[in-house]
Design an enzyme around this catalytic site. Structure first.
Site, PDB file in Angstrom:
ATOM      1  CE  LYS A 107      -4.310  -1.954   1.631  1.00 32.70           C
ATOM      2  NZ  LYS A 107      -3.939  -3.362   1.920  1.00 32.70           N
TER       3      LYS A 107
HETATM    4  C1  LIG Z   1      -4.609  -4.442   1.260  1.00 34.03           C
HETATM    5  C2  LIG Z   1      -3.872  -5.735   1.216  1.00 34.03           C
HETATM    6  C3  LIG Z   1      -4.217  -6.781   0.316  1.00 34.03           C
HETATM    7  C4  LIG Z   1      -5.405  -6.692  -0.596  1.00 34.03           C
HETATM    8  O1  LIG Z   1      -5.225  -5.783  -1.650  1.00 34.03           O
HETATM    9  P1  LIG Z   1      -6.500  -5.247  -2.471  1.00 34.03           P
HETATM   10  O2  LIG Z   1      -5.960  -4.221  -3.370  1.00 34.03           O
HETATM   11  O3  LIG Z   1      -7.453  -4.710  -1.443  1.00 34.03           O
HETATM   12  O4  LIG Z   1      -7.067  -6.437  -3.182  1.00 34.03           O
HETATM   13  C5  LIG Z   1      -3.429  -7.913   0.303  1.00 34.03           C
HETATM   14  N1  LIG Z   1      -2.388  -8.057   1.140  1.00 34.03           N
HETATM   15  C6  LIG Z   1      -2.025  -7.105   2.023  1.00 34.03           C
HETATM   16  C7  LIG Z   1      -0.875  -7.340   2.932  1.00 34.03           C
HETATM   17  C8  LIG Z   1      -2.753  -5.906   2.092  1.00 34.03           C
HETATM   18  O5  LIG Z   1      -2.407  -4.970   2.983  1.00 34.03           O
END
Ligand SMILES: *Cc1c(COP(=O)(O)O)cnc(C)c1O
Length: 436
Positions: A107
């Site tokens: 993220k």
């Molecule tokens: C947010 C997140 C996901 C999921 O990603 P999306 O874009 O919501 O599908 C997967 N793994 C981790 C560690 C995350 O923080």
């Protein structure tokens, strides 16, 4: 570039407005009117380009009239100053490590790019904004780090007291400066309600610029396409078609992969790998979309999503044609037991440690392999977080103490600074009025 709302009621807007609004008033999602296609020779010679050069070509296709290319270049360099290597762990098997950023989860790409772009527009217009975010853990850390020390932006992060991990709490509460942490004596839903109420409060809004850093902001999606293109550029030389397996919750990450594909990047298939919140794998099987409410708790908790917010975008990228979605994306889902077995298997076979989300992406490739009948491809599974962010679960599976990266270790030494907050809106509002 103009963006439309997937609900088709709100007016089209430019990208700057889409970024500051976050959500169109009709509650749809902003989508580029047309996904720009990059020329074949860009993709063919992409192995000669650096990560930033690839990122710049993609980003400038979206921002071409809004941010001059030389300025965009500076923004990208500053926002994404960490690597995204495709680590080869076996013949034709690669782990795309997306946790080399400050919060050690993927993220960071979205949050840091969004912060840089927002800050650019605010400076240009000589404006300030206040970002309000509710977090159940992971998003907050990335947003806090992403906006830390960003001119013209204040950030207020609300998290539920005692309901986030120690490391997650430290990531939110030890930065200071323009990042303020509020420890709410309630649940994540209470945090979200406070934020939503503030956004609907006309009095507050008329005096202060409020914005969200929501995960469905288009500015968080675009930078996630960068690392797919970068992985492609480094793996295409192997001469095999490429398959990306994406551990998915809200499906922003997978949508970004599809954006890169629609921009001309050759991809054999995507794998949508989920935990038991398997709404999308079920949709791919049957064509029926049935949300799971409430969502089911699992050890891959960043993917505990029963009604993925980016699903309308994913469909829109395929012109809302089920057959086309189904042809390109293969879906598989896993229980916690299977996830734990996946963590153990990756360690045993490749001497490599993965977090629960990453294990699910790995498992997705195994099922893809039986589906594709040994047809030779380069297989890439996306690693969305460093294992140390989910240390207790991973250590329990592997039965061993594991090393913690310095960046997280240092955090545990820092002092937490947070303001205690009740779940009463009036308390939150008077706090905001005092602070803004
Ligand atoms: C947010 C997140 C996901 C999921 O990603 P999306 O874009 O919501 O599908 C997967 N793994 C981790 C560690 C995350 O923080």
């Amino acid at each position: 570039m103009q963006l439309y709302s997937t609900n088709g009621i709100s007016e089209k807007v430019g990208i700057e407005e889409a970024i500051f609004q976050g959500l169109p008033a009709d509650n749809g999602l902003y989508m580029p009117e047309k996904i720009p296609v990059l020329p074949d020779n860009f993709w063919e010679s992409s192995h000669e380009l650096s990560f930033s050069e690839i990122a710049l070509e993609i980003a400038s296709a979206f921002f071409e009239n809004e941010i001059p290319k030389d300025e965009l270049k500076v923004l990208i360099k500053k926002a994404i100053d960490f690597d995204a290597p495709s680590n080869q762990i076996d013949k034709d098997l690669y782990c795309l490590e997306l946790w080399h950023g400050p919060s050690m989860a993927f993220k960071d790409f979205g949050a840091r790019f969004m912060a840089a772009v927002m800050s650019y527009f605010l400076k240009k217009n000589n404006r300030e904004i206040n970002i309000l975010v509710a977090t159940s853990g992971d998003t907050g850390g990335a947003v806090a780090q992403g906006f830390y020390n960003t001119p013209n932006i204040n950030v207020f992060i609300l998290y539920p007291k005692g309901k986030v991990s120690d490391i997650q709490e430290k990531q939110l509460t030890t930065l200071g400066k323009n990042v303020k942490a509020l420890e709410v004596d309630g649940t994540f839903d209470d945090c979200q309600k406070l934020v939503k109420t503030a956004f609907l409060d006309a009095e507050l809004r008329s005096n202060h610029h409020l914005a969200s850093a929501n995960s469905i902001n288009i500015a968080r999606l675009i930078p996630q396409s960068f690392y797919y293109a970068y992985a492609y550029s480094r793996l295409k030389e192997k001469g095999l078609p490429i398959v990306f397996s994406v551990p998915s919750g809200n499906f922003g990450n997978l949508s970004a992969g599809v954006i890169a594909y629609k921009m001309g990047m050759p991809v054999e298939h995507f794998v949508a790998a989920t935990n038991v919140n398997k709404v999308v794998p079920e949709y791919l099987k049957s064509g029926d979309y049935t949300p799971i409410k409430p969502s089911i708790s699992t050890i891959s908790n960043a993917m505990d999503v029963g009604d993925p917010s980016n699903f309308p975008r994913l469909k829109a990228l395929f012109g809302n044609k089920y057959e086309e979605v189904k042809d390109k994306i293969k879906g598989f889902a896993y229980t916690d037991e299977e996830t734990k077995e996946g963590i153990a298997e990756v360690k045993e076979k490749f001497d490599y440690v993965v977090c629960p989300h990453t294990a699910i992406a790995y498992l997705g490739l195994k099922d893809y392999r039986s589906f594709s009948n040994q047809h030779k491809v380069s297989e890439v599974f996306l690693s969305t977080a460093h294992y140390a962010k989910f240390l207790p679960d991973v250590e329990k599976v592997l039965g061993d103490k594991l090393p913690i990266p310095e960046r997280l270790e240092e955090l545990t030494q820092k002092e937490k600074v947070a303001t205690s907050m009740s779940t009463t809106y009036e308390d939150f509002k008077s706090y905001l009025i005092k602070e803004l």
